[in-house]
Design an enzyme around this catalytic site. Structure first.
Site, PDB file in Angstrom:
ATOM      1  N   LEU A 118      43.307  51.211  49.962  1.00  0.00           N
ATOM      2  CA  LEU A 118      42.889  50.192  49.001  1.00  0.00           C
ATOM      3  C   LEU A 118      41.368  50.168  48.878  1.00  0.00           C
ATOM      4  CD1 LEU A 118      43.544  47.856  47.110  1.00  0.00           C
ATOM      5  CD2 LEU A 118      43.472  46.334  49.102  1.00  0.00           C
ATOM      6  N   TYR A 119      40.663  50.354  49.988  1.00  0.00           N
ATOM      7  CA  TYR A 119      39.197  50.401  49.937  1.00  0.00           C
ATOM      8  C   TYR A 119      38.740  51.467  48.945  1.00  0.00           C
ATOM      9  CZ  TYR A 119      34.432  51.551  51.353  1.00  0.00           C
ATOM     10  OH  TYR A 119      33.093  51.836  51.356  1.00  0.00           O
TER      11      TYR A 119
END
Length: 336
Positions: free
Chosen positions: A151-152
């Site tokens: 997700l980062y």
């Protein structure tokens, strides 16, 4: 020059702010000093320049729309370096909403501030993690990045696309920098070098993922800062740098936008990195060999030819020198 730097209590942000102040720029620093890791370390970073006459600090969160609007309206920065973000690749699995609030919503607020107040140039942090499942080495800005593994990385890919759209629609000169494994003094405690150093000094085993079969473009902080500052001084569309998403500027609509890798071109084996650290500490590490972590990639290698062409600089600090400087700082700061 008046520069807004977000994340000035962070690892990279504090170094960039100090460098800009040293060369005579006026810096407005914005940071929330959240407790993702040791707040006293963040405060100590700020203490190095907080009383500098050219520095103004604003305590707050990028996700606070009214606050960000007020910072732009009050201080009228000429240029912006956006380094604030929720850091940590694996922490996203525990708290995904924080990543979207800081890295996506917060970045939108920065873009809107740049649009409404005529900012000359926005430089923003991206990451080598956007290359995700890509296995072609070295990583080039012209390779596809549609498959981030965390997700980062997805939030940083979103930043790149958001900035490009604002550059295209509103003519905001913007440059994204894909950082490769930054390390050095005042670094983050959740990064490998910090974790390894603490464990070795405590006589505890270090966790070596993928059984040590990693190669990384470990990049020393001073090299990152030099690249950031030179990029800040090179405005897309004005200084010859154009849209980095197409090989031919004429084919892209000529948005004042550019993406650069910024990393060491000589990747280092993780086990070699550990050997250098052992030598600098004068101690051997106990190791716990573990499989590859979910979302991690075995290797990274930076193609920085774009950065070299645009700003005339490539990272150059060898890992032996950089790790040695980190160890000296760590021993002094923690008195160990």
């Amino acid at each position: 020059m008046k520069v807004l730097v977000t994340g000035t209590a962070g690892f990279i942000g504090s170094h960039v702010a100090l460098r800009l102040l040293e060369r005579g720029d006026e810096v407005i620093g914005l940071d929330s000093l959240n407790d993702y890791y040791d707040v006293t370390l963040k405060q100590a970073r700020l203490a190095r320049f907080r009383d500098h006459p050219g520095y103004t600090h604003v305590h707050g969160d990028l996700a606070d729309r009214a606050l960000v609007e007020s910072v732009f309206a009050t201080h009228r920065p000429q240029r912006v370096v956006n380094l604030a973000a929720q850091a940590g690749v694996r922490y996203a699995a525990e708290n995904p909403h924080v990543y979207v609030a800081s890295n996506v919503t917060g970045f939108l607020h920065v873009l809107e501030g740049c649009r409404r107040h005529g900012v000359e140039h926005l430089v923003f942090a991206s990451t080598s993690s956007v290359y995700g499942a890509n296995r072609a080495m070295p990583f080039s800005e012209h390779q596809p990045t549609e498959h981030p593994l965390t997700l980062y990385a997805a939030t940083k890919k979103a930043n790149e696309q958001m900035a490009h759209s604002y550059a295209h629609l509103y003519g905001i000169p913007s440059t994204g920098l894909r950082f490769f494994t930054v390390y050095g003094p005042w670094g983050r405690p959740d990064m490998a070098l910090f974790l390894f150093t603490r464990a070795i000094l405590a006589g505890e085993p270090i966790k070596v993922f993928n059984h040590g079969h990693h190669r990384r473009s470990f990049t020393y902080i001073d090299d990152i800062v030099e690249g950031v500052v030179r990029t800040l001084d090179t405005v897309p569309g004005r200084d010859g740098a154009w849209d980095g998403l197409a090989p031919d500027p004429a084919a892209s609509g000529v948005a004042p936008y550019r993406l650069y890798n910024i990393g060491n071109e000589q990747p280092v084996e993780l086990l070699r990195y550990i050997e250098v650290l052992e030598r600098c500490l004068g101690r051997k590490a106990k190791t716990e060999m573990l499989p590859l972590q979910a979302g991690d990639v075995p290797d990274t290698e930076a193609d920085v030819s774009g950065l070299v062409h645009a700003v005339g600089y490539r990272p150059r600090v060898p890992v032996e020198v950089g790790v040695g400087r980190f160890v000296d700082w760590h021993r002094n700061y923690y008195r160990v």
